[in-house]
Write a protein that holds these residues in place. Sequence first.
Motif, mmCIF file in Angstrom:
data_model
loop_
_atom_site.group_PDB
_atom_site.id
_atom_site.type_symbol
_atom_site.label_atom_id
_atom_site.label_comp_id
_atom_site.label_asym_id
_atom_site.label_seq_id
_atom_site.Cartn_x
_atom_site.Cartn_y
_atom_site.Cartn_z
ATOM 1 N N UNK A 168 27.924 13.856 5.283
ATOM 2 C CA UNK A 168 27.255 15.199 5.178
ATOM 3 C C UNK A 168 26.491 15.163 3.845
ATOM 4 N N UNK A 169 26.670 13.994 3.313
ATOM 5 C CA UNK A 169 25.880 14.099 1.940
ATOM 6 C C UNK A 169 24.536 14.665 1.740
ATOM 7 N N UNK A 170 23.706 14.057 2.675
ATOM 8 C CA UNK A 170 22.104 14.727 2.516
ATOM 9 C C UNK A 170 22.160 16.200 2.822
ATOM 10 N N UNK A 171 22.820 16.603 3.860
ATOM 11 C CA UNK A 171 22.780 17.936 3.975
ATOM 12 C C UNK A 171 23.438 18.867 3.000
ATOM 13 N N UNK A 172 24.646 18.433 2.534
ATOM 14 C CA UNK A 172 25.148 19.332 1.318
ATOM 15 C C UNK A 172 24.196 19.330 0.033
ATOM 16 N N UNK A 173 23.524 18.184 -0.059
ATOM 17 C CA UNK A 173 22.660 18.150 -1.062
ATOM 18 C C UNK A 173 21.470 19.282 -0.908
ATOM 19 N N UNK A 174 20.987 19.197 0.301
ATOM 20 C CA UNK A 174 19.890 20.227 0.620
ATOM 21 C C UNK A 174 20.272 21.762 0.556
ATOM 22 N N UNK A 175 21.431 21.911 0.964
ATOM 23 C CA UNK A 175 22.028 23.356 1.003
ATOM 24 C C UNK A 175 22.565 23.536 -0.503
ATOM 25 N N UNK A 176 22.766 22.669 -1.277
ATOM 26 C CA UNK A 176 23.119 22.859 -2.820
ATOM 27 C C UNK A 176 21.639 23.219 -3.331
ATOM 28 N N UNK A 177 20.571 22.517 -3.136
ATOM 29 C CA UNK A 177 19.300 23.061 -3.748
ATOM 30 C C UNK A 177 18.903 24.253 -3.321
ATOM 31 N N UNK A 178 19.198 24.754 -1.944
ATOM 32 C CA UNK A 178 18.641 26.002 -1.799
ATOM 33 C C UNK A 178 19.374 27.093 -2.393
#
Length: 224
Positions: free
Chosen positions: A177-187
Amino acid sequence: MIHIKDIAERPSKADIDAVSKFSPATIHEAQGRRGALSSRLKPVDYRMKLCGPAFTVKCAPRDNIMLQLAINYAKPGDIIVVSAGEYEEAGSFGDVLANACLAKGIGGLVTDTGVRDTLQLRELGFPVFSLSVCIKGTVKETIAAVNDTIIVGGEIIHPGDIIAGDADGLVVVRRQEAQEVARLSQTREDAEAGYIAAYKQGKSVIEVSNLEPVLKAKGLVVDI
Protein backbone atom coordinates in the motif's frame (compact mmCIF):
# COMPACT_ATOMS: atom_id res chain seq x y z
CA MET A 1 13.81 -26.47 14.82
CA ILE A 2 13.69 -22.71 14.27
CA HIS A 3 15.01 -21.22 11.03
CA ILE A 4 16.49 -17.76 10.60
CA LYS A 5 14.61 -16.20 7.67
CA ASP A 6 15.21 -13.04 5.71
CA ILE A 7 12.40 -10.66 4.81
CA ALA A 8 10.53 -12.45 2.03
CA GLU A 9 9.95 -9.26 0.06
CA ARG A 10 11.32 -5.84 0.93
CA PRO A 11 9.63 -2.65 -0.25
CA SER A 12 11.48 -0.84 -3.00
CA LYS A 13 13.67 2.15 -2.22
CA ALA A 14 11.19 4.28 -4.16
CA ASP A 15 8.35 3.13 -1.89
CA ILE A 16 10.36 3.80 1.26
CA ASP A 17 11.42 7.22 0.00
CA ALA A 18 7.82 8.07 -0.90
CA VAL A 19 6.54 7.23 2.58
CA SER A 20 9.49 8.84 4.39
CA LYS A 21 8.50 12.30 3.14
CA PHE A 22 5.57 12.38 5.56
CA SER A 23 5.18 12.37 9.32
CA PRO A 24 3.70 9.28 11.01
CA ALA A 25 0.74 11.40 12.10
CA THR A 26 -0.01 12.40 8.49
CA ILE A 27 0.42 8.80 7.31
CA HIS A 28 -1.90 7.51 10.05
CA GLU A 29 -4.63 9.98 9.13
CA ALA A 30 -4.16 9.51 5.38
CA GLN A 31 -4.52 5.73 5.51
CA GLY A 32 -7.86 5.93 7.29
CA ARG A 33 -6.50 6.34 10.81
CA ARG A 34 -4.89 2.92 10.66
CA GLY A 35 -1.51 1.64 11.68
CA ALA A 36 -0.55 3.78 14.67
CA LEU A 37 1.48 1.84 17.22
CA SER A 38 0.81 2.43 20.92
CA SER A 39 1.77 5.88 22.15
CA ARG A 40 3.63 4.12 24.96
CA LEU A 41 6.46 3.46 22.48
CA LYS A 42 8.67 6.55 22.55
CA PRO A 43 11.99 7.60 20.96
CA VAL A 44 14.87 7.99 23.40
CA ASP A 45 15.48 11.38 21.78
CA TYR A 46 12.77 13.55 20.22
CA ARG A 47 15.01 14.29 17.23
CA MET A 48 15.15 10.64 16.19
CA LYS A 49 13.38 9.53 13.02
CA LEU A 50 13.24 6.24 11.15
CA CYS A 51 11.62 4.79 8.06
CA GLY A 52 12.30 1.41 6.51
CA PRO A 53 11.29 -2.22 6.17
CA ALA A 54 10.44 -4.14 9.33
CA PHE A 55 12.89 -6.91 10.20
CA THR A 56 10.81 -8.65 12.86
CA VAL A 57 12.02 -10.75 15.77
CA LYS A 58 10.45 -12.37 18.81
CA CYS A 59 12.28 -12.33 22.13
CA ALA A 60 11.42 -13.82 25.48
CA PRO A 61 11.00 -11.20 28.21
CA ARG A 62 14.35 -10.12 29.68
CA ASP A 63 16.23 -12.11 27.03
CA ASN A 64 18.05 -10.51 24.08
CA ILE A 65 19.70 -13.45 22.31
CA MET A 66 17.27 -13.21 19.39
CA LEU A 67 17.75 -9.45 19.16
CA GLN A 68 21.46 -10.04 18.73
CA LEU A 69 20.74 -12.59 15.99
CA ALA A 70 18.44 -10.09 14.28
CA ILE A 71 21.21 -7.49 14.31
CA ASN A 72 23.55 -10.05 12.81
CA TYR A 73 21.25 -10.93 9.91
CA ALA A 74 19.43 -7.64 9.23
CA LYS A 75 20.45 -5.70 6.14
CA PRO A 76 21.30 -2.01 5.69
CA GLY A 77 18.21 0.16 6.05
CA ASP A 78 16.17 -2.48 7.89
CA ILE A 79 14.27 -1.44 11.01
CA ILE A 80 14.53 -4.17 13.65
CA VAL A 81 11.13 -4.57 15.32
CA VAL A 82 11.15 -6.58 18.55
CA SER A 83 8.20 -8.29 20.20
CA ALA A 84 9.20 -9.11 23.78
CA GLY A 85 5.91 -9.32 25.63
CA GLU A 86 5.65 -5.64 26.62
CA TYR A 87 8.09 -6.29 29.46
CA GLU A 88 9.27 -2.96 30.87
CA GLU A 89 11.78 -4.14 33.48
CA ALA A 90 14.70 -4.99 31.20
CA GLY A 91 17.37 -3.03 29.37
CA SER A 92 17.68 -5.28 26.35
CA PHE A 93 19.58 -2.83 24.09
CA GLY A 94 22.23 -0.23 24.70
CA ASP A 95 25.23 1.57 23.27
CA VAL A 96 27.24 -1.56 22.45
CA LEU A 97 24.53 -3.08 20.26
CA ALA A 98 23.74 0.36 18.82
CA ASN A 99 27.32 0.53 17.57
CA ALA A 100 26.87 -2.91 16.01
CA CYS A 101 23.75 -1.63 14.23
CA LEU A 102 25.47 1.50 12.99
CA ALA A 103 28.38 -0.52 11.66
CA LYS A 104 25.93 -2.54 9.56
CA GLY A 105 23.85 0.43 8.39
CA ILE A 106 20.69 -0.76 10.15
CA GLY A 107 18.03 1.95 10.08
CA GLY A 108 16.68 1.80 13.62
CA LEU A 109 15.14 -0.24 16.43
CA VAL A 110 11.57 -0.50 17.68
CA THR A 111 11.02 -2.63 20.77
CA ASP A 112 8.19 -3.26 23.21
CA THR A 113 10.62 -3.76 26.07
CA GLY A 114 13.24 -1.54 27.70
CA VAL A 115 16.57 -0.07 26.61
CA ARG A 116 19.42 1.57 28.48
CA ASP A 117 22.51 3.76 27.90
CA THR A 118 20.18 6.42 26.58
CA LEU A 119 22.70 9.24 26.87
CA GLN A 120 25.09 7.32 24.63
CA LEU A 121 22.25 6.39 22.26
CA ARG A 122 21.44 10.08 21.88
CA GLU A 123 25.07 10.91 21.20
CA LEU A 124 25.30 8.10 18.63
CA GLY A 125 22.10 9.26 16.93
CA PHE A 126 20.90 5.72 16.27
CA PRO A 127 17.07 5.82 16.20
CA VAL A 128 15.61 3.79 19.09
CA PHE A 129 11.94 3.61 20.05
CA SER A 130 11.12 1.63 23.20
CA LEU A 131 8.47 0.92 25.79
CA SER A 132 10.71 1.89 28.69
CA VAL A 133 14.17 2.82 29.89
CA CYS A 134 15.59 0.31 32.36
CA ILE A 135 19.06 -0.47 33.67
CA LYS A 136 18.33 -4.16 34.37
CA GLY A 137 20.32 -6.63 32.28
CA THR A 138 19.12 -9.55 30.19
CA VAL A 139 19.94 -13.21 29.67
CA LYS A 140 20.66 -15.07 26.44
CA GLU A 141 18.65 -18.27 26.67
CA THR A 142 15.50 -18.56 24.57
CA ILE A 143 15.47 -19.22 20.84
CA ALA A 144 12.49 -17.80 18.95
CA ALA A 145 11.39 -16.69 15.49
CA VAL A 146 12.90 -14.15 13.11
CA ASN A 147 10.81 -12.55 10.36
CA ASP A 148 7.48 -13.98 11.35
CA THR A 149 4.39 -11.82 11.78
CA ILE A 150 4.37 -10.20 15.22
CA ILE A 151 2.26 -7.79 17.26
CA VAL A 152 4.00 -4.70 18.64
CA GLY A 153 2.27 -1.67 20.09
CA GLY A 154 -1.11 -3.23 19.39
CA GLU A 155 -0.46 -3.47 15.64
CA ILE A 156 0.22 -6.48 13.43
CA ILE A 157 3.65 -6.13 11.83
CA HIS A 158 4.58 -8.27 8.83
CA PRO A 159 8.21 -8.61 7.74
CA GLY A 160 8.75 -6.01 5.01
CA ASP A 161 6.01 -3.65 6.17
CA ILE A 162 7.25 -0.06 6.29
CA ILE A 163 7.78 1.38 9.77
CA ALA A 164 7.97 5.16 10.14
CA GLY A 165 8.66 7.01 13.38
CA ASP A 166 9.37 10.48 14.71
CA ALA A 167 8.95 12.46 17.92
CA ASP A 168 5.18 11.96 17.85
CA GLY A 169 5.11 8.19 17.43
CA LEU A 170 5.20 5.22 15.09
CA VAL A 171 3.06 3.97 12.23
CA VAL A 172 3.09 0.85 10.07
CA VAL A 173 2.31 0.87 6.35
CA ARG A 174 1.66 -2.36 4.46
CA ARG A 175 4.32 -2.84 1.82
CA GLN A 176 1.82 -3.22 -1.02
CA GLU A 177 0.00 0.00 0.00
CA ALA A 178 3.04 2.27 0.16
CA GLN A 179 2.54 4.27 -3.04
CA GLU A 180 -1.18 4.82 -2.41
CA VAL A 181 -0.52 5.89 1.19
CA ALA A 182 2.13 8.33 -0.03
CA ARG A 183 -0.34 9.78 -2.53
CA LEU A 184 -3.04 10.17 0.12
CA SER A 185 -0.51 11.72 2.52
CA GLN A 186 0.45 14.32 -0.09
CA THR A 187 -3.22 15.14 -0.65
CA ARG A 188 -3.65 15.65 3.08
CA GLU A 189 -0.60 17.87 3.34
CA ASP A 190 -1.80 19.98 0.42
CA ALA A 191 -5.17 20.42 2.12
CA GLU A 192 -3.55 21.42 5.40
CA ALA A 193 -1.36 23.96 3.60
CA GLY A 194 -4.58 25.45 2.23
CA TYR A 195 -6.08 25.69 5.73
CA ILE A 196 -3.00 27.50 7.02
CA ALA A 197 -3.05 29.93 4.10
CA ALA A 198 -6.73 30.65 4.79
CA TYR A 199 -6.03 31.37 8.49
CA LYS A 200 -3.28 33.79 7.50
CA GLN A 201 -5.77 35.54 5.23
CA GLY A 202 -8.03 36.15 8.23
CA LYS A 203 -10.58 33.35 7.88
CA SER A 204 -11.88 31.69 11.03
CA VAL A 205 -11.53 28.03 11.95
CA ILE A 206 -15.31 27.70 11.59
CA GLU A 207 -15.17 29.00 8.03
CA VAL A 208 -12.13 26.96 7.00
CA SER A 209 -13.47 23.70 8.44
CA ASN A 210 -17.08 24.44 7.35
CA LEU A 211 -18.30 23.81 10.88
CA GLU A 212 -21.36 26.06 10.90
CA PRO A 213 -23.87 23.46 9.56
CA VAL A 214 -22.42 20.80 11.85
CA LEU A 215 -22.72 23.03 14.91
CA LYS A 216 -26.28 24.06 14.01
CA ALA A 217 -27.30 20.42 13.58
CA LYS A 218 -25.97 19.71 17.07
CA GLY A 219 -27.96 22.57 18.57
CA LEU A 220 -25.06 24.82 19.53
CA VAL A 221 -26.14 28.30 20.63
CA VAL A 222 -23.53 31.04 20.79
CA ASP A 223 -24.21 33.87 23.25
CA ILE A 224 -20.98 35.85 22.84
